[in-house]
Write a protein that holds these residues in place. Structure first.
Motif, PDB file in Angstrom:
ATOM      1  N   TYR A 281       0.493  -1.180   0.200  1.00 13.00           N
ATOM      2  CA  TYR A 281       0.023  -0.054  -0.567  1.00 13.00           C
ATOM      3  C   TYR A 281       0.579   1.023   0.346  1.00 13.00           C
ATOM      4  O   TYR A 281       0.652   2.408  -0.656  1.00 13.00           O
ATOM      5  CB  TYR A 281      -0.551   0.101   1.293  1.00 13.00           C
ATOM      6  N   LEU A 282       2.015   0.904   0.809  1.00 12.65           N
ATOM      7  CA  LEU A 282       2.771   2.297   1.199  1.00 12.65           C
ATOM      8  C   LEU A 282       3.607   2.481  -0.526  1.00 12.65           C
ATOM      9  O   LEU A 282       4.082   3.882  -0.783  1.00 12.65           O
ATOM     10  CB  LEU A 282       4.151   2.114   1.965  1.00 12.65           C
ATOM     11  N   LYS A 283       3.850   1.382  -0.983  1.00 15.69           N
ATOM     12  CA  LYS A 283       4.645   2.102  -2.406  1.00 15.69           C
ATOM     13  C   LYS A 283       3.298   2.350  -3.737  1.00 15.69           C
ATOM     14  O   LYS A 283       4.154   2.703  -4.443  1.00 15.69           O
ATOM     15  CB  LYS A 283       5.584   0.582  -2.702  1.00 15.69           C
ATOM     16  N   THR A 284       2.325   1.192  -3.672  1.00 17.96           N
ATOM     17  CA  THR A 284       1.678   1.681  -4.954  1.00 17.96           C
ATOM     18  C   THR A 284       0.530   2.497  -4.586  1.00 17.96           C
ATOM     19  O   THR A 284      -0.801   2.480  -5.864  1.00 17.96           O
ATOM     20  CB  THR A 284       1.751   0.301  -5.346  1.00 17.96           C
ATOM     21  N   GLY A 285      -0.161   2.513  -3.473  1.00 25.41           N
ATOM     22  CA  GLY A 285      -1.714   2.413  -3.132  1.00 25.41           C
ATOM     23  C   GLY A 285      -2.111   0.977  -2.788  1.00 25.41           C
ATOM     24  O   GLY A 285      -3.860   1.520  -2.989  1.00 25.41           O
ATOM     25  N   ILE A 286      -2.019   0.259  -3.478  1.00 28.14           N
ATOM     26  CA  ILE A 286      -3.307  -0.533  -3.803  1.00 28.14           C
ATOM     27  C   ILE A 286      -3.580  -1.269  -3.090  1.00 28.14           C
ATOM     28  O   ILE A 286      -2.574  -1.873  -1.703  1.00 28.14           O
ATOM     29  CB  ILE A 286      -2.020  -1.854  -4.572  1.00 28.14           C
ATOM     30  N   ILE A 287      -4.994  -1.297  -2.680  1.00 30.45           N
ATOM     31  CA  ILE A 287      -5.163  -1.920  -0.770  1.00 30.45           C
ATOM     32  C   ILE A 287      -5.690  -3.343  -1.451  1.00 30.45           C
ATOM     33  O   ILE A 287      -6.217  -3.857  -2.157  1.00 30.45           O
ATOM     34  CB  ILE A 287      -6.410  -1.497  -0.470  1.00 30.45           C
ATOM     35  N   LEU A 288      -4.641  -4.590  -1.261  1.00 35.64           N
ATOM     36  CA  LEU A 288      -4.324  -5.486  -1.145  1.00 35.64           C
ATOM     37  C   LEU A 288      -4.356  -6.755  -0.021  1.00 35.64           C
ATOM     38  O   LEU A 288      -4.300  -6.207   1.508  1.00 35.64           O
ATOM     39  CB  LEU A 288      -2.987  -6.194  -1.519  1.00 35.64           C
ATOM     40  N   THR A 289      -5.903  -7.417  -0.310  1.00 38.78           N
ATOM     41  CA  THR A 289      -6.052  -9.119   0.919  1.00 38.78           C
ATOM     42  C   THR A 289      -5.352  -9.829   0.431  1.00 38.78           C
ATOM     43  O   THR A 289      -5.489 -10.722  -1.185  1.00 38.78           O
ATOM     44  CB  THR A 289      -7.346  -8.821   0.523  1.00 38.78           C
ATOM     45  N   LEU A 290      -5.028 -10.824   1.002  1.00 43.67           N
ATOM     46  CA  LEU A 290      -3.849 -11.253   0.771  1.00 43.67           C
ATOM     47  C   LEU A 290      -4.495 -13.014   1.235  1.00 43.67           C
ATOM     48  O   LEU A 290      -4.847 -12.850   3.186  1.00 43.67           O
ATOM     49  CB  LEU A 290      -2.756 -11.422   1.490  1.00 43.67           C
ATOM     50  N   GLY A 291      -4.579 -14.091   1.034  1.00 45.40           N
ATOM     51  CA  GLY A 291      -5.230 -15.402   1.350  1.00 45.40           C
ATOM     52  C   GLY A 291      -3.841 -15.676   0.941  1.00 45.40           C
ATOM     53  O   GLY A 291      -2.631 -16.074   0.880  1.00 45.40           O
ATOM     54  N   VAL A 292      -3.765 -17.876   2.082  1.00 44.98           N
ATOM     55  CA  VAL A 292      -2.720 -18.254   1.841  1.00 44.98           C
ATOM     56  C   VAL A 292      -2.920 -19.754   1.447  1.00 44.98           C
ATOM     57  O   VAL A 292      -4.198 -20.491   1.380  1.00 44.98           O
ATOM     58  CB  VAL A 292      -2.240 -18.422   3.585  1.00 44.98           C
ATOM     59  N   TYR A 293      -2.146 -20.541   0.683  1.00 42.53           N
ATOM     60  CA  TYR A 293      -1.948 -21.556   0.448  1.00 42.53           C
ATOM     61  C   TYR A 293      -0.833 -22.291   1.198  1.00 42.53           C
ATOM     62  O   TYR A 293       0.180 -21.774   1.774  1.00 42.53           O
ATOM     63  CB  TYR A 293      -1.396 -22.236  -1.161  1.00 42.53           C
ATOM     64  N   ALA A 294      -0.850 -23.187   1.419  1.00 38.80           N
ATOM     65  CA  ALA A 294       0.016 -24.305   2.345  1.00 38.80           C
ATOM     66  C   ALA A 294       0.970 -25.072   1.814  1.00 38.80           C
ATOM     67  O   ALA A 294       0.122 -25.986   0.979  1.00 38.80           O
ATOM     68  CB  ALA A 294      -0.717 -25.279   3.536  1.00 38.80           C
ATOM     69  N   SER A 295       1.843 -25.164   1.269  1.00 35.66           N
ATOM     70  CA  SER A 295       2.940 -26.076   1.434  1.00 35.66           C
ATOM     71  C   SER A 295       3.303 -27.096   1.178  1.00 35.66           C
ATOM     72  O   SER A 295       3.852 -26.769   2.949  1.00 35.66           O
ATOM     73  CB  SER A 295       4.308 -25.207   0.334  1.00 35.66           C
ATOM     74  N   ASN A 296       2.885 -29.037   1.040  1.00 35.03           N
ATOM     75  CA  ASN A 296       3.772 -29.189   1.096  1.00 35.03           C
ATOM     76  C   ASN A 296       4.513 -30.466   0.356  1.00 35.03           C
ATOM     77  O   ASN A 296       4.205 -31.744   0.156  1.00 35.03           O
ATOM     78  CB  ASN A 296       2.385 -30.501   1.898  1.00 35.03           C
ATOM     79  N   ASP A 297       5.235 -30.108  -0.357  1.00 34.36           N
ATOM     80  CA  ASP A 297       6.557 -30.700  -0.698  1.00 34.36           C
ATOM     81  C   ASP A 297       6.940 -31.252  -0.071  1.00 34.36           C
ATOM     82  O   ASP A 297       7.770 -32.362  -0.768  1.00 34.36           O
ATOM     83  CB  ASP A 297       7.160 -29.141  -1.799  1.00 34.36           C
ATOM     84  N   SER A 298       7.277 -31.468   0.541  1.00 30.79           N
ATOM     85  CA  SER A 298       7.630 -31.910   1.683  1.00 30.79           C
ATOM     86  C   SER A 298       7.789 -33.460   1.719  1.00 30.79           C
ATOM     87  O   SER A 298       8.813 -34.386   2.359  1.00 30.79           O
ATOM     88  CB  SER A 298       8.755 -31.609   3.640  1.00 30.79           C
ATOM     89  N   SER A 299       6.651 -34.045   1.819  1.00 31.59           N
ATOM     90  CA  SER A 299       6.198 -35.102   1.770  1.00 31.59           C
ATOM     91  C   SER A 299       5.978 -35.780   0.756  1.00 31.59           C
ATOM     92  O   SER A 299       6.244 -35.318  -0.698  1.00 31.59           O
ATOM     93  CB  SER A 299       4.324 -34.978   2.256  1.00 31.59           C
ATOM     94  N   PRO A 300       6.683 -36.798   0.819  1.00 30.79           N
ATOM     95  CA  PRO A 300       7.450 -37.649   0.069  1.00 30.79           C
ATOM     96  C   PRO A 300       5.630 -38.353  -1.082  1.00 30.79           C
ATOM     97  O   PRO A 300       6.235 -38.226  -2.523  1.00 30.79           O
ATOM     98  CB  PRO A 300       8.397 -39.360   0.263  1.00 30.79           C
ATOM     99  N   LEU A 301       4.839 -38.297  -0.424  1.00 27.65           N
ATOM    100  CA  LEU A 301       3.509 -38.824  -1.112  1.00 27.65           C
ATOM    101  C   LEU A 301       2.980 -37.983  -1.751  1.00 27.65           C
ATOM    102  O   LEU A 301       2.800 -37.995  -3.495  1.00 27.65           O
ATOM    103  CB  LEU A 301       3.047 -39.287  -0.194  1.00 27.65           C
TER     104      LEU A 301
END
Length: 377
Positions: A281-301
């Motif tokens: 917001y400080l750099k661009t003036g864009i009001i941004l909302t963030l969602g989150v994805y969890a990464s589980n690449d560490s799981s062999p399967l």
């Protein structure tokens, strides 16, 4: 993604519009006087065209003032799109002026194709018309410069209109010179040709304004810069589902998903998303909302299933991206999002095919596929 001081921007646009109004009103007075004394329909029409430019500047001022109003209960996203409506109004005026010029010129040609009664010009009249041409060029360049500087479509459109008007005024000057030296008038023929160009410019303005009002795709440069800024945080493993909604110049609200390690706790996610949205917001003036994805690449399967999915997707070139991949091993459940090219008219069939192929490889698993749209590059 430049951010503007909105108060300074509004003042600059209004100042530019006032200068345009004063300049065009002066041109109307001089040209109307010359046109009436000389009996030139072309110069009279040129004066009327300058009058429409003054009206355009007034509309631009009004649109900017409305756009600068603070958000209220009924308009929580602000009034920024009022500028696009102002730009459309300018386009309507320009289109009308072009159509009127063509109509009057063609009517003059039909009524007197050989121009048996040419206008009577004096040297001082020619000098006034010549100065008017230079004045119009200066106004056009001034409007276009400030339109680009302050990201105002209405000012840009007014600048383009003014430059076309300068061409029209130049054509009336050429016609006046031809009439002065040869006593043959060609102003109606030139007026018809230039009127068509003005008409074309007005239609292009209307198309552009309409496109902005209904919502355009954000430029590739802007979305890539925003993705890069979000991805610059070391905790972020990927940026997806970026969507930006434009509510006027420098008024954007957006959302995106970031991928982080699935070992992150709520406190870490809260801290990270706050830092990112605050900095953006400080750099661009864009009001941004963030969602989150969890990464589980560490799981062999999980890694094995993802590699198999990537091989399957090679048979589906319309799939532009996969993200949000996650495997819940205990529940035998796998979910992921796919982005399809807009050109693919049967994405549902593709999704079913991908799901069936994955089911053949891992029959004990349930695969949940989310179809995403390609909102941003």
């Amino acid at each position: 993604m430049e951010q503007y001081d909105l108060v300074k921007r509004e003042k600059a646009i209004i100042k530019t519009s006032i200068i345009g109004i004063l300049g065009n009103v002066a041109l109307v007075g001089f040209k109307a006087t010359v046109g009436l004394i000389a009996g030139s329909i072309a110069i009279i029409l040129d004066a009327v065209n300058n009058l429409t430019d003054a009206l355009s500047s007034i509309i631009t001022m009004i649109g900017t003032k409305i756009a600068g109003k603070k958000p209220d209960k009924n308009h929580p996203y602000g009034h920024g799109r009022s500028e696009y409506l102002a730009s459309m109004a300018v386009g309507i005026i320009v289109t009308f002026a072009g159509g009127l010029a063509v109509y009057e010129a063609v009517r003059g040609i039909i009524a007197d194709p050989t121009c048996s009664n040419p206008p009577a010009y004096d040297v001082w009249m020619l000098i006034i018309v010549g100065v008017a041409v230079l004045t119009k060029v200066a106004l056009g360049l001034y409007f276009r410069h400030n339109g680009k500087k302050w990201n105002s479509e209405a000012l840009k459109d007014s600048g383009i209109d003014a430059l076309f008007d300068a061409i029209l005024s130049f054509s009336t000057l050429v016609a006046a010179l031809v009439s002065f030296f040869t006593h043959f008038a060609i102003e109606n023929y030139l007026g018809a040709l230039i009127g068509l160009f003005i008409l074309r410019a007005g239609i292009k303005m209307l198309i552009r304004s309409y496109s902005l009002i209904i919502g355009e795709r954000v430029s590739k440069e802007e979305t890539q810069a925003l993705r890069k800024a979000i991805a610059s945080y070391p905790e972020v493993k990927g940026v997806y589902d970026l969507i930006l909604h434009n509510y006027g110049p420098n008024r954007s609200i957006g959302s995106a998903h970031i991928e982080v390690d699935d070992s992150f706790n709520a406190k870490q996610i809260h801290d990270l998303t706050r830092r990112i949205t605050g900095d953006i917001y400080l750099k661009t003036g864009i009001i941004l909302t963030l969602g989150v994805y969890a990464s589980n690449d560490s799981s062999p399967l999980g890694k094995e299933i993802k590699d198999s999915l990537l091989k399957v997707l090679k048979d589906y070139p319309s799939v532009l991206q996969i993200h949000g991949f996650y495997v819940r091993e205990e529940e035998k459940f796998c979910s992921f999002d796919l982005i399809f090219d807009f050109a693919d008219k049967d994405s549902k069939k593709a999704i079913e095919g991908i799901r069936n192929k994955m089911k053949e490889i891992y029959p004990e698993f349930t695969f949940y596929v989310v179809e995403d749209l390609d909102f941003a590059d």
